[in-house]
Design a protein around this motif. Sequence first.
Motif, PDB file in Angstrom:
ATOM      1  N   MET A 111      -2.090  -6.487  -4.077  1.00  0.00           N
ATOM      2  CA  MET A 111      -1.668  -7.353  -3.109  1.00  0.00           C
ATOM      3  C   MET A 111      -2.425  -8.699  -3.519  1.00  0.00           C
ATOM      4  SD  MET A 111      -1.511  -5.784   0.515  1.00  0.00           S
ATOM      5  CE  MET A 111      -2.845  -4.611   0.076  1.00  0.00           C
TER       6      MET A 111
ATOM      7  N   PRO B 159       1.361 -12.824   9.073  1.00  0.00           N
ATOM      8  CA  PRO B 159       2.666 -12.241   9.020  1.00  0.00           C
ATOM      9  C   PRO B 159       3.093 -12.005  10.378  1.00  0.00           C
ATOM     10  CG  PRO B 159       0.751 -10.560   8.754  1.00  0.00           C
ATOM     11  CD  PRO B 159       0.150 -11.907   8.707  1.00  0.00           C
TER      12      PRO B 159
ATOM     13  N   GLU C 245       5.601  -9.591  11.133  1.00  0.00           N
ATOM     14  CA  GLU C 245       5.801  -8.252  11.479  1.00  0.00           C
ATOM     15  C   GLU C 245       4.426  -7.541  11.395  1.00  0.00           C
ATOM     16  OE1 GLU C 245       8.808  -7.495  12.844  1.00  0.00           O
ATOM     17  OE2 GLU C 245       9.519  -9.187  12.119  1.00  0.00           O
ATOM     18  N   GLU C 246       4.408  -6.506  12.637  1.00  0.00           N
ATOM     19  CA  GLU C 246       3.244  -5.775  12.454  1.00  0.00           C
ATOM     20  C   GLU C 246       2.979  -4.609  11.373  1.00  0.00           C
ATOM     21  OE1 GLU C 246       2.326  -4.777  16.384  1.00  0.00           O
ATOM     22  OE2 GLU C 246       0.858  -3.099  15.956  1.00  0.00           O
TER      23      GLU C 246
ATOM     24  N   ARG D  58       1.639  -6.595   8.590  1.00  0.00           N
ATOM     25  CA  ARG D  58       0.246  -6.884   9.077  1.00  0.00           C
ATOM     26  C   ARG D  58      -0.436  -5.437   8.480  1.00  0.00           C
ATOM     27  NH1 ARG D  58      -3.095  -6.301  13.537  1.00  0.00           N
ATOM     28  NH2 ARG D  58      -2.268  -4.311  13.777  1.00  0.00           N
ATOM     29  N   ASP D  59       0.064  -4.377   9.316  1.00  0.00           N
ATOM     30  CA  ASP D  59      -0.902  -3.017   8.910  1.00  0.00           C
ATOM     31  C   ASP D  59      -0.917  -2.732   7.229  1.00  0.00           C
ATOM     32  OD1 ASP D  59      -1.259  -2.880  11.429  1.00  0.00           O
ATOM     33  OD2 ASP D  59       0.200  -1.376  11.649  1.00  0.00           O
TER      34      ASP D  59
ATOM     35  N   ILE E 207      -0.783  -5.028   4.720  1.00  0.00           N
ATOM     36  CA  ILE E 207      -1.671  -6.071   3.719  1.00  0.00           C
ATOM     37  C   ILE E 207      -3.006  -6.082   4.358  1.00  0.00           C
ATOM     38  CG2 ILE E 207       0.282  -7.698   3.229  1.00  0.00           C
ATOM     39  CD1 ILE E 207      -0.842  -9.648   5.306  1.00  0.00           C
ATOM     40  N   THR E 208      -3.349  -5.683   5.619  1.00  0.00           N
ATOM     41  CA  THR E 208      -4.739  -5.623   6.028  1.00  0.00           C
ATOM     42  C   THR E 208      -5.282  -4.133   5.668  1.00  0.00           C
ATOM     43  OG1 THR E 208      -4.295  -4.874   8.114  1.00  0.00           O
ATOM     44  CG2 THR E 208      -4.594  -7.512   7.835  1.00  0.00           C
ATOM     45  N   GLY E 209      -4.701  -3.233   5.132  1.00  0.00           N
ATOM     46  CA  GLY E 209      -5.039  -1.954   4.806  1.00  0.00           C
ATOM     47  C   GLY E 209      -5.284  -1.077   5.975  1.00  0.00           C
ATOM     48  N   ARG E 210      -4.284  -1.061   6.962  1.00  0.00           N
ATOM     49  CA  ARG E 210      -4.255  -0.182   8.007  1.00  0.00           C
ATOM     50  C   ARG E 210      -3.277   0.904   7.869  1.00  0.00           C
ATOM     51  NH1 ARG E 210      -5.514  -5.051  10.677  1.00  0.00           N
ATOM     52  NH2 ARG E 210      -7.442  -5.095  11.957  1.00  0.00           N
ATOM     53  N   TYR E 211      -2.205   0.489   6.829  1.00  0.00           N
ATOM     54  CA  TYR E 211      -1.237   1.408   6.735  1.00  0.00           C
ATOM     55  C   TYR E 211      -1.736   2.928   6.510  1.00  0.00           C
ATOM     56  CZ  TYR E 211       3.020   3.451   4.797  1.00  0.00           C
ATOM     57  OH  TYR E 211       4.068   4.004   4.458  1.00  0.00           O
TER      58      TYR E 211
ATOM     59  N   MET F 179      -0.334 -12.702  16.757  1.00  0.00           N
ATOM     60  CA  MET F 179      -0.152 -11.124  16.882  1.00  0.00           C
ATOM     61  C   MET F 179      -1.716 -10.452  17.229  1.00  0.00           C
ATOM     62  SD  MET F 179       1.573  -8.654  14.206  1.00  0.00           S
ATOM     63  CE  MET F 179       1.149  -9.622  12.817  1.00  0.00           C
TER      64      MET F 179
ATOM     65  N   GLU G 228      -6.963   1.742  12.885  1.00  0.00           N
ATOM     66  CA  GLU G 228      -8.319   1.458  11.941  1.00  0.00           C
ATOM     67  C   GLU G 228      -7.908   1.344  10.673  1.00  0.00           C
ATOM     68  OE1 GLU G 228     -10.359   5.284  12.474  1.00  0.00           O
ATOM     69  OE2 GLU G 228     -11.472   4.505  14.173  1.00  0.00           O
TER      70      GLU G 228
END
Lengths: 279, 243
Positions: free
Chosen positions: A234, A265, A267-268, A271-272, A274-278, B1, B7
């Motif tokens: 990323m 971003p 869309e949630e 967000r998840d 690119i921030t490493g929450r996926y 948002m 987490e």
Amino acid sequence: MKYEEMQESSESVNMTDSTTTDTTGETSAPKMTASHVDVFYGDKQAIKDVSIDVNMDSVTAFIGPSGCGKSTFLRCMNRMNDTIPIARVTGDIMLEGEDIYAASMDVVQLRARVGMVFQKPNPFPKSIYDNIAYGPRIHGLATGKDELDHIVESSLQRAGLWGEVKDRLQDSGTALSGGQQQRLCIARAIAVDPEVILMDEPCSALDPIATAKIEELIHELRGRYAIVIVTHNMQQAARVSQKTAFFHLGTLVEYGETTDIFTNPREEKTRDYITGRYG
Amino acid sequence: MANSGTEHTVKAFDSDINQLRGMVAEIGGRSEQAIDKAMRALENSDLELAAEVVREDKLIDDLEKRIDELTFQTIALRAPMADDLRELIATFKISGVVERIGDYAKNIAKRVPLVTKTRRLTPISLLPSMSKIASELVRDSLDAFARRDAELAMEVNRRDQIVDDFYNSIFRAVITHMIENPKDISEAAHLLFIAKNLERIGDHATNVAEMVYFAATGEPMPERTRGEDPTDLLDDTLSDEAD
């Protein structure tokens, strides 16, 4: 037709097209336009209703988790999926207003216009010179040795490799380092004077220095070619692209300015990811 | 948002962020307490309590340094994106602003020995109500940060007008008192600076609120329409003193 003439004429064609097909109100018309594209591998749908424009003046990055369809979609853009018998593509993909899936489209010609660089550098087991000269030869872009020499030199120069290889053009392409091989592959794509260059994770097999050289090269090639890059990194997408598209489970979740995607971003799901929450 | 609270895959990242949130809550709590103590010291002419506020400001300064170090490290090591990045940038800026709020409280405390004989200065009666609101704004702006509450941040921004109105009333009352009682001028001036410090604390709370709004929404906070301020011209000369 001579190489220079061809470059000039293709540029003038682009200019006329961009003035006539500009319906978006933007300054430049999209180079490629995909509308409602679905891709199936047998019964399995890999891409669901993806519509996206690719512009000449910006590098577009496709990001998303493994299996999200970003590479599949990239491969639709120069019909690389034709080589997979069970793959089926519906919807429209236009290059300069021409349907690339039309029966009249010459696929070999299309792949010269829409070049591709792969994850693993894949030079031909031939000399550096022949790696570059191969495309222009089969496409009849050069009339004589001098002209071919010129294409080889200018392609290697644009790919930032000329200084490193000019004294050993007859050495095997496979004898180069990984980063040099990848730049050789980019030079090979450039040699047939494409309009679009697709890059499928071009740096994933390279060390950080070789990666930085490719990224610098992408930056220099921007504007001359429309560039689309698929990347798992990323930070790399953020560094090299002006537009970013986030794919998830075969859908295009969000497409926008790279700065917006990475700072705010919409869309949630984006967000998840690119921030490493996926996951 | 808003931050969904999901987490991160890398748990150490969550632990850094949680540690920073805890430190911001702590520096906020200490600054709020410093304001309340300084004002109590002023009301009761409690020199011991005033000295305590001055001493404890060191803790606030240290916390600011630790917050900045950890924020810097986290940005360098975790390469945060989107709301994580916005939150860390906000944390970095908020720590500086809150440290400044502590300085204003310290400045008030330092003036306590100089205004012990000013019981009869009428404008002093307005200061406790003013400080109560200023300190509430500090608390609410940091609560808004802890909860990613853009609405509460907007409200802090609106309520700062009350602090400004208090300041304007006190300013006029102090000037009137000075004209009528020239021998009180020096002590009245200290009161005016205390009011100015509280007014600046309110402004800094709205700065925190603006960063909270940005961290939560990714957009700058819409500008507040300010009421008329007859002391606008004087603000620049007075605010220097608070440093």
